[in-house]
Design a protein around this motif. Structure first.
Motif: not given
Ligand SMILES: CC(=O)Nc1ccn([C@@H]2O[C@H](CO)[C@@H](O)[C@H]2O)c(=O)n1
Length: 104
Positions: A30-38, A40-58
């Motif tokens: 459901h993420f959309t291009p241009g969206q910025q996402l925080r 985190g690490r799966y194991e402890d949910d510690v935040y480690f960077c922010t990414i920007e979505v470029v595209s989502v393609t099946p």
């Protein structure tokens, strides 16, 4: 609160810009291009960077190419093995292309 998590073993590749794609199931399509996402690490949910979505393609599992693997910093056999572990039996994936915009 983070928007997406990655297994800790991928943290360094993502922060360094060596991993610029992730393959997810429909629950994370459901993420959309241009969206910025925080991120985190799966194991402890510690935040480690922010990414920007470029595209989502099946993309179907059997449509994955060396180019997808390169964007994962893996070989294609390695990538298929990782996906088989995370999403056993699933063929319908979504390629989320992203750029890292900030470090933690
Ligand atoms: C809860 C959950 O699903 N977490 C996931 C799912 C996927 N991935 C990575 O995306 C690529 C293709 O699947 C591979 O690099 C995977 O390891 C991840 O890091 N964390």
């Amino acid at each position: 609160m983070n928007d997406i998590t990655f297994f800790q073993r991928f943290e360094n590749d993502i922060v360094a810009g060596r991993k610029t794609i992730t393959l997810r199931d429909a629950s994370e399509s459901h993420f959309t291009p241009g969206q910025q996402l925080r991120v985190g690490r799966y194991e402890d949910d510690v935040y480690f960077c922010t990414i920007e979505v470029v595209s989502v393609t099946p993309v179907a599992l059997d449509q994955l190419t060396d180019e997808h693997a390169r964007q994962e910093n893996m070989t294609l056999p390695e990538l298929k093995e990782v996906i088989a572990e995370i999403y056993p039996g699933l063929n319908e994936l979504y390629a989320i292309v992203f750029t890292r915009v900030t470090k933690a």
